[in-house]
Design a protein around this motif. Structure first.
Motif, short mmCIF file in Angstrom:
data_model
loop_
_atom_site.label_atom_id
_atom_site.label_comp_id
_atom_site.label_asym_id
_atom_site.label_seq_id
_atom_site.Cartn_x
_atom_site.Cartn_y
_atom_site.Cartn_z
N GLN A 52 39.87 28.72 -1.72
CA GLN A 52 39.37 28.99 -3.06
C GLN A 52 39.30 27.71 -3.90
OE1 GLN A 52 41.92 31.33 -5.52
NE2 GLN A 52 40.29 31.99 -6.90
N LEU A 53 40.34 26.89 -3.80
CA LEU A 53 40.40 25.68 -4.61
C LEU A 53 39.49 24.57 -4.09
CD1 LEU A 53 44.24 25.57 -5.30
CD2 LEU A 53 42.43 26.24 -6.90
N SER A 54 39.41 24.45 -2.75
CA SER A 54 38.65 23.34 -2.16
C SER A 54 37.18 23.68 -1.94
CB SER A 54 39.27 22.92 -0.82
OG SER A 54 39.11 23.96 0.15
N GLY A 55 36.86 24.96 -1.86
CA GLY A 55 35.49 25.36 -1.57
C GLY A 55 35.08 25.11 -0.14
N SER A 56 36.05 24.84 0.73
CA SER A 56 35.77 24.56 2.14
C SER A 56 36.68 25.41 3.02
CB SER A 56 36.00 23.08 2.44
OG SER A 56 36.00 22.86 3.83
N PRO A 57 36.12 26.07 4.06
CA PRO A 57 36.96 26.91 4.92
C PRO A 57 37.85 26.11 5.86
CG PRO A 57 34.70 26.94 5.71
CD PRO A 57 34.69 26.18 4.42
N LEU A 58 37.35 24.98 6.37
CA LEU A 58 38.07 24.11 7.30
C LEU A 58 39.00 24.91 8.21
CD1 LEU A 58 37.98 21.07 7.81
CD2 LEU A 58 40.05 20.85 6.47
N PRO A 59 38.45 25.71 9.11
CA PRO A 59 39.28 26.63 9.91
C PRO A 59 40.31 25.93 10.78
CG PRO A 59 37.04 26.49 10.80
CD PRO A 59 37.02 25.80 9.48
N GLU A 60 40.08 24.65 11.10
CA GLU A 60 41.00 23.94 11.98
C GLU A 60 42.43 23.88 11.44
OE1 GLU A 60 38.08 22.85 10.95
OE2 GLU A 60 36.88 22.03 12.58
N VAL A 61 42.58 23.91 10.10
CA VAL A 61 43.93 23.77 9.55
C VAL A 61 44.78 25.01 9.80
CG1 VAL A 61 43.16 22.19 7.75
CG2 VAL A 61 43.28 24.64 7.25
N LEU A 62 44.16 26.10 10.23
CA LEU A 62 44.91 27.33 10.46
C LEU A 62 45.24 27.55 11.93
CD1 LEU A 62 45.99 29.43 8.51
CD2 LEU A 62 43.94 30.81 8.90
N VAL A 63 44.69 26.71 12.82
CA VAL A 63 44.88 26.92 14.26
C VAL A 63 46.35 26.84 14.65
CG1 VAL A 63 44.41 25.96 16.55
CG2 VAL A 63 42.56 26.18 14.90
N ALA A 64 47.07 25.83 14.14
CA ALA A 64 48.49 25.68 14.50
C ALA A 64 49.29 26.90 14.06
CB ALA A 64 49.06 24.41 13.88
N GLY A 65 49.01 27.44 12.87
CA GLY A 65 49.71 28.62 12.40
C GLY A 65 49.41 29.84 13.24
N ILE A 66 48.15 30.00 13.63
CA ILE A 66 47.78 31.12 14.51
C ILE A 66 48.52 31.01 15.83
CG2 ILE A 66 45.87 32.13 15.82
CD1 ILE A 66 44.00 31.22 13.53
N ASN A 67 48.62 29.80 16.34
CA ASN A 67 49.28 29.61 17.64
C ASN A 67 50.78 29.87 17.57
OD1 ASN A 67 46.98 29.13 19.10
ND2 ASN A 67 47.06 26.91 18.85
N GLU A 68 51.41 29.56 16.44
CA GLU A 68 52.83 29.89 16.28
C GLU A 68 53.03 31.40 16.35
OE1 GLU A 68 54.41 28.15 12.78
OE2 GLU A 68 54.05 26.08 13.43
N LEU A 69 52.13 32.13 15.72
CA LEU A 69 52.21 33.59 15.75
C LEU A 69 51.96 34.12 17.16
CD1 LEU A 69 52.59 36.12 14.00
CD2 LEU A 69 50.13 36.09 13.55
N ARG A 70 50.98 33.52 17.82
CA ARG A 70 50.67 33.95 19.19
C ARG A 70 51.83 33.65 20.14
NH1 ARG A 70 45.02 33.91 21.53
NH2 ARG A 70 43.84 35.06 19.98
#
Length: 554
Positions: free
Chosen positions: A104-122
């Protein structure tokens, strides 16, 4: 960064998203406190599914995947309500909230920043991790450009085992957290040689990825270490299967991961430049940008120990300067200030567990506090104070060394009246001279090859190598000394005194040995020890030349 067009929609829905995240967190906490409350976990799952629908509508791919994994993990919690699973789910709720706020603040999705968090959950749920390139689009089937000659199968058969060992030494150093730049250079050197011998696309892309990791100082994440380890398995197949391994198609995911790293890099290095051009990787956020955005979203840490060591060293240096002035009779010395400084040093030593040294300094501070400015000071008492300061300085040197394991050139000093800093400085001077000699040798060998094996360019090398061997002997680096001496013998007998010109392969192998020794010395110069695995590479290289270190004689 590509701006999303539905930021307004996210802003409009943000209040509802925050409410849903808060409800899911409350429901999860209720279940954690009373695991018989199955209804609370069902409410949590419903909230996750609602979040998934919202993220999908907003076309936030990474958030959608995260929400899907949160649903799967919650259902896993229903089957086995274990604390680590519940904690991982709680962390994911917080991270998803931070990510949506970031978008919301940056206006950019940049999905790569969430990959490490997804992998911790996985990982917590026992599921396979996502590759870093999960949200990266590229056609990995494009051919290598420009094309290269066919593979040198015979050359591969002769050298693949040694080059794989070189790669493994570098990989092991990285996995052990040792000096990354040196080990990456070692791996890149091995991969460059493999690429020249084997051709094909997989080795070319691996070279580009290694060049990007090295030249752009990219973060060495768990996913990237895993990628480098997978390439070791590719090299193992090359060693044992030869031509069959060359003809097998590499996994598409392996190639895509290498392309992703090349896209994050700046294109420094021949292979990285070629790959970025051939695949049209274009403008993307650099890895430094990615890590900075990730730090904004998750926070970062700093080092306290270095600050403590630096403050101690500065305090001691100020007292030493004061005592130097007193010894020269330049000015009346404020011994009260010296005593206060000793007290501050003692307090800091207490903090780091050096109680014995702290007590000694406190006793000395009491004595010094009674010394009169400009008055006569007993010579023995003065020198005892200097000895105590030196002991404290050596304690700090030991503390700094604890930040990186000691290597062979940083020997322990048994005489506490000798400054370890001064000894280390003297040794580093010798290390620098040895490296300068090796650099001169490599330049001479390059000129020798460029000028069609003109031995005039080698005339100064026996003396140069004698100096380097002398320096290594002084430093008590026996293995490095033996390898350098073997290189000297090879140059004198085969290059200067030989009747036939050497092969290019032999010259590359000689360069491998010299480069390995240089890497070893460089790690000492930069105080980033890399272990002795690199010396194994050097010994193998001179052994391949017919001059094993056990038989390298003058």
């Amino acid at each position: 960064m590509v701006a999303i067009t539905n930021t307004t929609s996210l802003t409009f829905l943000k209040e509802a998203i925050d409410t849903t995240l808060g409800e899911s967190e409350s429901s999860l906490e209720a279940f954690a406190e009373n695991q018989t409350e199955g209804a609370a976990l069902e409410r949590c799952i419903d909230a996750f599914q609602q979040l998934r629908g919202i993220c999908q509508m907003l076309e936030l791919d990474a958030a959608t995947v995260m929400a899907e994994d949160m649903v799967l993990t919650a259902r896993e919690v229903q089957r086995r309500p274990e604390t680590p699973l519940i904690q991982a789910l709680g962390n994911a709720i917080v991270l998803l909230g931070h990510y949506l706020e970031y978008v919301q603040l940056s206006g950019s999705p940049l999905p790569e920043v969430l990959v490490a968090g997804i992998n911790e959950l996985r990982q917590a749920g026992g599921r396979a991790p996502l590759p870093e390139s999960r949200f990266f689009q590229v056609d990995e089937s494009l051919p290598r450009t420009p094309p290269v000659p066919p593979a040198d199968v015979d050359g591969l058969a002769r050298q693949s085992r040694r080059l794989r060992h070189m790669y493994q030494v570098g990989l092991l150093g990285l996995l052990q957290g040792q000096d990354r730049q040196t080990h990456l250079r070692l791996m890149l050197r091995a991969m460059e040689r493999i690429d020249r011998l084997a051709g094909g696309k997989r080795w070319w892309l691996a070279r580009a990825a290694l060049e990007s990791l090295l030249h752009d100082d990219m973060a060495l994440t768990a996913a990237r270490r895993a990628l480098l380890a997978r390439y070791d398995r590719q090299l193992k197949a090359l060693v044992y299967d030869g031509r069959d391994a060359l003809e097998r198609e590499p996994p598409a995911e392996l190639l895509r991961e290498c392309l992703y790293l090349s896209a994050l890099g700046s294109g420094k290095g021949d292979a990285a430049t070629e790959v970025r051009s051939a695949f049209g990787l274009g403008e993307r956020p650099a890895d430094a940008d990615l890590q900075r955005e990730l730090a904004l979203m998750t926070g970062s840490k700093g080092s306290v120990i270095r600050s403590v060591a630096g403050a101690l060293k500065e305090e001691i240096n100020q007292i030493k300067d004061t005592l130097d002035m007193a010894a020269q009779g330049v000015a009346d010395t404020d011994y009260g200030a010296v005593a206060e400084g000793l007290g501050r040093i003692a307090s800091t030593l207490d903090m780091i567990g050096e109680n014995e040294g702290a007590q000694e300094l406190r006793r000395r501070a009491e004595d010094v506090a009674g010394w009169r400015p400009g008055g006569e000071v007993d010579s023995d008492a003065f020198h005892a104070l200097v000895d105590d300061l030196l002991a404290a300085e050596n304690t700090i040197a030991t503390l700094e060394r604890s930040l990186a394991p000691a290597d062979d050139v940083r020997r322990e000093v048994n005489n506490d009246r000798i400054s370890r800093y001064q000894l280390d400085e003297a040794r580093m001077t010798v290390v620098g001279e040895c490296r300068a000699g090796l650099a001169l040798a490599k330049r001479s060998l390059a000129s020798y090859m460029e000028q069609q094996w003109d031995t005039m360019h080698l005339s100064n090398l026996p003396g140069t190598f004698a100096s380097v061997v002398g320096g290594l002997t002084f430093l008590d680096l026996e293995r490095a000394c033996a390898v350098t001496n073997a290189c000297r013998c090879y140059i004198e007998k085969e290059l200067i005194g030989g009747s036939e010109a050497p092969t290019v392969t032999a010259m590359e192998t000689l360069a491998d040995a010299l480069t390995a020794i240089d890497y070893y010395l460089e790690s000492m110069e930069e105080q980033k020890p890399i272990g002795e695995g690199v010396l194994d590479v050097a010994e193998q290289a001179v052994g391949a030349l017919g001059y094993p270190t056990g038989g390298a004689t003058s």
